[in-house]
Design an enzyme around this catalytic site. Structure first.
Site, PDB file in Angstrom:
ATOM      1  N   GLU A  47       6.795 133.092 -21.762  1.00 37.45           N
ATOM      2  CA  GLU A  47       6.019 132.172 -22.594  1.00 37.45           C
ATOM      3  C   GLU A  47       6.949 131.089 -23.121  1.00 37.45           C
ATOM      4  O   GLU A  47       8.107 131.357 -23.443  1.00 37.45           O
ATOM      5  CB  GLU A  47       5.383 132.920 -23.775  1.00 37.45           C
ATOM      6  N   CYS A 246      -0.090 132.534 -26.553  1.00 40.00           N
ATOM      7  CA  CYS A 246      -0.916 131.650 -27.369  1.00 40.00           C
ATOM      8  C   CYS A 246      -0.885 130.205 -26.894  1.00 40.00           C
ATOM      9  O   CYS A 246      -1.805 129.448 -27.201  1.00 40.00           O
ATOM     10  CB  CYS A 246      -0.487 131.734 -28.819  1.00 40.00           C
ATOM     11  N   ASN A 377      -6.156 134.681 -23.117  1.00 39.13           N
ATOM     12  CA  ASN A 377      -4.978 135.453 -23.530  1.00 39.13           C
ATOM     13  C   ASN A 377      -5.420 136.556 -24.474  1.00 39.13           C
ATOM     14  O   ASN A 377      -5.922 137.570 -24.042  1.00 39.13           O
ATOM     15  CB  ASN A 377      -3.930 134.523 -24.176  1.00 39.13           C
ATOM     16  N   GLU A 378      -5.266 136.319 -25.769  1.00 39.65           N
ATOM     17  CA  GLU A 378      -5.698 137.351 -26.723  1.00 39.65           C
ATOM     18  C   GLU A 378      -7.031 136.928 -27.314  1.00 39.65           C
ATOM     19  O   GLU A 378      -7.163 136.729 -28.511  1.00 39.65           O
ATOM     20  CB  GLU A 378      -4.647 137.507 -27.829  1.00 39.65           C
TER      21      GLU A 378
END
Ligand code: AHR
Length: 659
Positions: A47, A246, A377-378
């Protein structure tokens, strides 16, 4: 593999301790294959956080090379006796170059020395400069007429020159030109800078002022930092998950990651703010942007270089739910879904296809063989499920063989997790992405987490995890041995259930020591050095020793998952004809375990025991990069029995050749 043999090698052929005689032996049934280990089993998650890409893996040394930062001269200092107000300006050519509109205009008259007119770039927390290394400078420029000469200088912290070159712009007229020059450094500098001083008279427009070391990964011009890629290559990861995290979601949708804006000529890749720029009030990073010099083409290329499958994650039409939580209305999701479909064409399509042609134009006519992709993603909630369903239908209709990874949110338990997990399993999701940032105690006590999962349902991708230790004498969230030991213990349970968990990756991967926002991280860098944390060495051991099949290992007929602080799993490697047993001793006492192997095959008369052991507070550092790292010793095998001495707080990998 280089093996460090300890002087104590054969001393490990111990007579059984009283402890071992009393306790049950460890029984490994090497002929009882309980699960296949997927080649993807152990991977990495990259990331762009902690200066992971710009200022890190992407080897560009000039910060704000295109003057597109929100403060356009950030990173630059303009100085000189012959520079008056208005002589150096940031101009905007707007629609003529809408992705990269700004440039610098420098006007100089009768400049003769460095004291007259200079622009100096500070780099990302300084610039790492290595003695004897060539540095490649390039610039886009435009000048009505010739008249200026650019003196290029690598400098130390105090402005002393440690390498120089000259670039005389040889074109004039109305168009932009690109020109290059190189410099040789004569000193090692940790935090250097780069200066251009102007000689002569004239006006020149400058953009994409760029400086790369010549020793990039595979010596690719404008490429990646070789030492960082090498650390990944050394792990032989099964996959690379990228680009986040994120940053895929963005603080808002405008700030989300859009892969199509990260390919093609670098001067046309539109820069955006990195969402970690402002995320943590206590860790502001006002100079953290995404130039996308490391874009999707480069990610795919790196995966191919290191033999890893590419696992891109795409925005699902939702911004980060901890930030703006912006949602794309369902009837406007089309472009997002199209991005996912087009990505498959970019990676795999023929050169005659629209997106396959773009890949070919970038130098890779062969397909990248993309096999999977994450949607979101989340993300969580019914809104995620609605959007995911639309993506899934479109993808499976067009590319039924592409496996999709579904989010289970931010936590490995709780109502959100249950809702998503149940829905995904009902929908027969290919993969469910689980994330857990938890205490070392959680990792120790969750080594049986996957023992009860349904083996015939959706597969798990343990996409982000790390042991976060809050109460350490040397500070919270330190990558110490306690954290890594607990991760190693947990991973025995992951390996045991390789038919449930098909992929796993620690997070985050890289951190710059002067520019991080999040800790712990697996690998730390400064401008010239790198080291792997204890976690790195644990991850590497699992990855290098993944084997091909899980085999049955028990003690007292039970899985070995914490009783007497012992954790264990075992695999065989059918290609190498080797049995590999992983054992974690999480106690502060040495223990000797008797391992009895059941197999139709004979065992070699000696085995290699690789172990990592240290005290719980131990860490690696730039000065002592391998303080916590593996050592090897040879130990005796008596028929089908091995007595293995496990040091206190140790991770052990026993290799026994099968004949
Ligand atoms: O790894 C850091 C962050 O942790 C990731 O961006 C996110 O997915 C998770 O919350």
């Amino acid at each position: 593999m280089r093996r460090k043999f300890l002087a104590t090698a054969c001393a490990a052929a111990l007579t059984l301790s009283a402890y071992a005689q009393k306790s049950h032996p460890i029984i490994v049934n090497a002929d009882k294959l309980t699960a296949k280990v997927q080649p993807t089993m152990w991977g990495v998650f990259f990331e762009d956080i902690n200066l992971g890409a710009d200022g890190g893996l992407y080897a560009e040394l000039i910060k704000n090379r295109s003057f597109e930062f929100t403060t356009p001269l950030m990173g630059w200092a303009v100085k000189g006796k012959k520079i008056a107000e208005g002589d150096v300006l940031v101009l905007n050519r707007q629609e003529a170059a809408e992705n990269n509109p700004r440039y610098l205009q420098v006007k100089v008259k009768d400049a003769e020395t460095p004291a007259d007119a200079t622009i100096t770039n500070e780099g990302f927390r300084g610039m790492g400069i290595k003695k004897g290394l060539k540095y490649d400078f390039s610039v886009m420029y435009r000048q009505a007429s010739k008249g200026l000469k650019l003196h290029l200088e690598l400098q130390d912290e105090n402005g002393k020159s440690v390498g120089s070159g000259i670039l005389t712009p040889n074109e004039s007229g109305i168009g932009w030109n690109k020109q290059s020059a190189s410099l040789m450094a004569n000193t090692d500098i940790k935090k250097g800078k780069f200066q251009i001083w102007f000689e002569g008279s004239g006006s020149i427009d400058l953009d994409m002022i760029s400086l790369f070391p010549a020793n990039t990964w595979k010596k690719r011009p404008g490429g990646l930092r070789a030492d960082m890629v090498q650390m990944l290559a050394d792990m032989k990861p099964g996959f690379v998950r990228f680009p986040g995290g994120c940053i895929v979601e963005g603080r808002d949708l405008a700030n989300r990651y859009q892969w199509k804006k990260t390919i093609g000529p670098i001067e046309e890749r539109e820069l955006i703010m990195n969402r970690w720029n402002t995320e943590f009030k206590h860790k502001p990073a006002p100079d953290y942007f995404q130039t996308f010099g490391l874009g999707f083409f480069e990610y795919f290329q790196m995966c191919e270089d290191i033999g890893a499958e590419a696992l891109p994650i795409l925005n699902c039409g939702m911004a980060c739910q901890f930030n703006t939580a912006e949602l794309v209305p369902l009837d406007q999701l089309g472009p997002y879904v199209q991005d996912a479909l087009d990505l498959v064409e970019f990676a795999n399509g023929p050169v005659t296809s629209t997106w396959g042609k773009k890949r070919a134009d970038m130098g890779h006519p062969e397909p990248f063989n993309l096999k999977m992709m994450g949607i979101g993603n989340e993300n969580w909630g019914p809104q995620y499920l609605e959007r995911l369903a639309i993506f899934t239908k479109a993808m499976k209709d067009k590319y039924p063989n592409i496996k999709l990874i579904n989010s289970s949110g931010t936590d490995p338990d709780g109502a959100r997790f249950d809702q998503l997990n149940n829905a995904h399993r009902k929908n027969k999701a290919d993969f469910i992405d689980e994330h857990y940032y938890r205490s070392p105690e959680w990792f120790f006590s969750n080594a049986t987490r996957y023992d009860s999962y349904d083996k015939n349902s959706s597969k798990v991708f343990a996409g982000e995890y790390a042991a976060h230790n809050k109460n350490e004498p040397n500070g919270p969230n330190i990558n110490n041995w306690r954290a890594a030991l607990s991760e190693a213990a947990f991973l025995t349970g992951v390996e045991r259930n390789a038919d449930v968990v098909n992929m796993a990756s620690y997070a985050p991967l890289f951190a710059h020591t002067d520019g991080w926002q999040w800790s712990p991280d697996m690998i730390w860098v400064d401008n010239t050095s790198i080291y792997g944390t204890p976690t790195y060495f644990v991850q590497k051991q699992y990855s290098l020793n993944k084997g091909t099949n899980v085999v049955d290992i028990k003690k007292g007929n039970k899985v070995i998952a914490g009783k007497d602080s012992l954790y264990a799993s075992a695999v065989i490697d059918q290609n190498k004809n080797e049995l590999i047993i992983k054992m974690v001793n999480a106690s502060n006492k040495a223990q000797t375990q008797t391992v009895q192997v059941k197999s139709a095959k004979k065992l070699a008369s000696t085995a290699i025991l690789t172990s990592i052991a240290n005290d719980l507070k131990a860490v690696n550092s730039f000065d002592d990069a391998t303080k916590v790292s593996p050592t090897d010793e040879r130990i005796d095998v008596k028929g089908k029995n091995v007595a293995v001495a496990l040091k206190p707080y140790s991770v052990n990998i026993l290799h026994i050749a099968l004949k």
